[in-house]
Scaffold this motif. Structure first.
Motif, PDB file in Angstrom:
ATOM      1  N   SER A  59      -8.202  -7.700  24.735  1.00 40.16           N
ATOM      2  CA  SER A  59      -7.075  -8.327  25.424  1.00 40.16           C
ATOM      3  C   SER A  59      -7.598  -8.717  26.986  1.00 40.16           C
ATOM      4  O   SER A  59      -6.779  -9.164  27.523  1.00 40.16           O
ATOM      5  CB  SER A  59      -6.089  -7.010  25.520  1.00 40.16           C
ATOM      6  N   LYS A  60      -8.578  -8.261  27.298  1.00 42.69           N
ATOM      7  CA  LYS A  60      -9.176  -8.517  28.611  1.00 42.69           C
ATOM      8  C   LYS A  60      -9.734 -10.019  28.535  1.00 42.69           C
ATOM      9  O   LYS A  60      -9.705 -10.811  29.559  1.00 42.69           O
ATOM     10  CB  LYS A  60     -10.368  -7.699  28.940  1.00 42.69           C
ATOM     11  N   GLU A  61     -10.024 -10.472  27.369  1.00 41.59           N
ATOM     12  CA  GLU A  61     -10.434 -11.873  27.407  1.00 41.59           C
ATOM     13  C   GLU A  61      -9.286 -13.075  26.945  1.00 41.59           C
ATOM     14  O   GLU A  61      -9.331 -14.027  27.202  1.00 41.59           O
ATOM     15  CB  GLU A  61     -11.783 -11.909  26.303  1.00 41.59           C
ATOM     16  N   ILE A  62      -8.492 -12.652  26.128  1.00 40.77           N
ATOM     17  CA  ILE A  62      -7.534 -13.313  25.316  1.00 40.77           C
ATOM     18  C   ILE A  62      -6.203 -12.504  25.505  1.00 40.77           C
ATOM     19  O   ILE A  62      -6.106 -11.423  25.240  1.00 40.77           O
ATOM     20  CB  ILE A  62      -7.677 -13.887  24.174  1.00 40.77           C
ATOM     21  N   ASP A  63      -4.785 -13.327  25.162  1.00 38.55           N
ATOM     22  CA  ASP A  63      -3.748 -12.665  24.898  1.00 38.55           C
ATOM     23  C   ASP A  63      -3.631 -12.799  23.273  1.00 38.55           C
ATOM     24  O   ASP A  63      -3.878 -13.457  22.749  1.00 38.55           O
ATOM     25  CB  ASP A  63      -2.494 -13.630  25.191  1.00 38.55           C
ATOM     26  N   ILE A  64      -3.640 -11.477  22.688  1.00 36.42           N
ATOM     27  CA  ILE A  64      -3.665 -11.177  21.352  1.00 36.42           C
ATOM     28  C   ILE A  64      -2.382 -11.746  20.559  1.00 36.42           C
ATOM     29  O   ILE A  64      -1.325 -11.268  20.868  1.00 36.42           O
ATOM     30  CB  ILE A  64      -3.937  -9.713  21.142  1.00 36.42           C
ATOM     31  N   PRO A  65      -2.471 -12.675  19.623  1.00 34.63           N
ATOM     32  CA  PRO A  65      -1.392 -13.184  19.244  1.00 34.63           C
ATOM     33  C   PRO A  65      -0.688 -12.367  18.152  1.00 34.63           C
ATOM     34  O   PRO A  65      -1.330 -11.208  17.626  1.00 34.63           O
ATOM     35  CB  PRO A  65      -2.042 -14.202  18.015  1.00 34.63           C
ATOM     36  N   GLN A  66       0.542 -12.454  17.776  1.00 34.83           N
ATOM     37  CA  GLN A  66       1.369 -11.422  17.070  1.00 34.83           C
ATOM     38  C   GLN A  66       0.792 -11.327  15.783  1.00 34.83           C
ATOM     39  O   GLN A  66       1.096 -10.215  15.012  1.00 34.83           O
ATOM     40  CB  GLN A  66       3.030 -11.957  16.993  1.00 34.83           C
ATOM     41  N   ASN A  67       0.092 -12.371  15.287  1.00 37.95           N
ATOM     42  CA  ASN A  67      -0.333 -12.348  13.768  1.00 37.95           C
ATOM     43  C   ASN A  67      -1.766 -11.681  13.786  1.00 37.95           C
ATOM     44  O   ASN A  67      -2.572 -11.967  12.692  1.00 37.95           O
ATOM     45  CB  ASN A  67      -0.337 -13.538  13.126  1.00 37.95           C
TER      46      ASN A  67
END
Length: 209
Positions: A51-59
């Protein structure tokens, strides 16, 4: 199947995060990416670092192997085995109170010490199996029963096909610690040729040594 083996401090988790980020770029919106690890602490660490590197997708699912089995096997399909799948409780083990009669009973019935030991073991295993089954029907599971019943469900070809169709990418951290049942389930998913599987581990750190 991609396999990454390395010792402590070799950057296994960093490599895992890199692979997950690459896979997310290719992830179809109607399929899922699953990341599973052996402990809650390891799963949380992966979530935080990712999560520090990307927005974690819902899927994208990140969790322990037991939460993975509940999500993809027991909750959607456990009802087919007669098990309760809502409002569940997970415990380390079930109480063995009430089976101490076995040794005394077998001692009266079987004279040979070795046969006596095997008979007692067989009876106790049968009692525990029935107890676990009855508990699952009430929504109570042990960690071991989660793996066992998920493995039972995965032997149904159509269920494994549905799970594999749903999961586009599967990443498994600390693979050296996976159980026999877990390994069997992963092999069945792999054999569907619908899921790209990557495992990371250190064979020298296996808890089963």
């Amino acid at each position: 199947m991609r396999v990454t083996l390395a010792g402590p401090g070799a950057g296994k988790t960093t490599e895992l995060i890199r692979q997950i980020k690459e896979a997310i770029l290719e992830l179809n919106f109607n399929r899922e990416l699953a990341v599973i690890s052996y402990t809650n602490a390891s799963a949380d660490d992966i979530k935080i670092r990712l999560s520090k590197e990307i927005d974690i997708p819902q899927n994208v699912f990140v969790g322990t192997i037991h939460s993975f089995m509940m999500r993809y096997y027991l909750k959607p399909y456990g009802g087919e085995l007669g098990y309760k799948t809502a409002n569940i409780t997970i415990v380390d083990k079930l109480d063995d109170t009430g089976i101490d009669w076995v040794d005394a009973w077998v001692k009266k019935k079987v004279s040979d010490p070795q046969s006596r030991k095997q008979r007692a073991k067989s009876i106790i295993q049968g009692i525990r199996k029935r107890t676990l089954n009855a508990a699952a029907k009430k929504g109570v599971y042990t960690y071991d029963s989660i793996m066992k019943y998920s493995s039972d469900l995965s032997q149904k070809a159509y269920i494994t096909k549905l799970v594999s169709n749903k999961i586009q990418f599967l990443f498994i951290d600390e693979y050296q610690d996976i159980s026999k049942y877990g390994h069997e389930i992963v092999k069945r998913i792999h054999n569907q040729n619908k899921t790209e599987i990557s495992v990371v581990g250190d064979p020298d750190q296996s808890i089963y040594h």
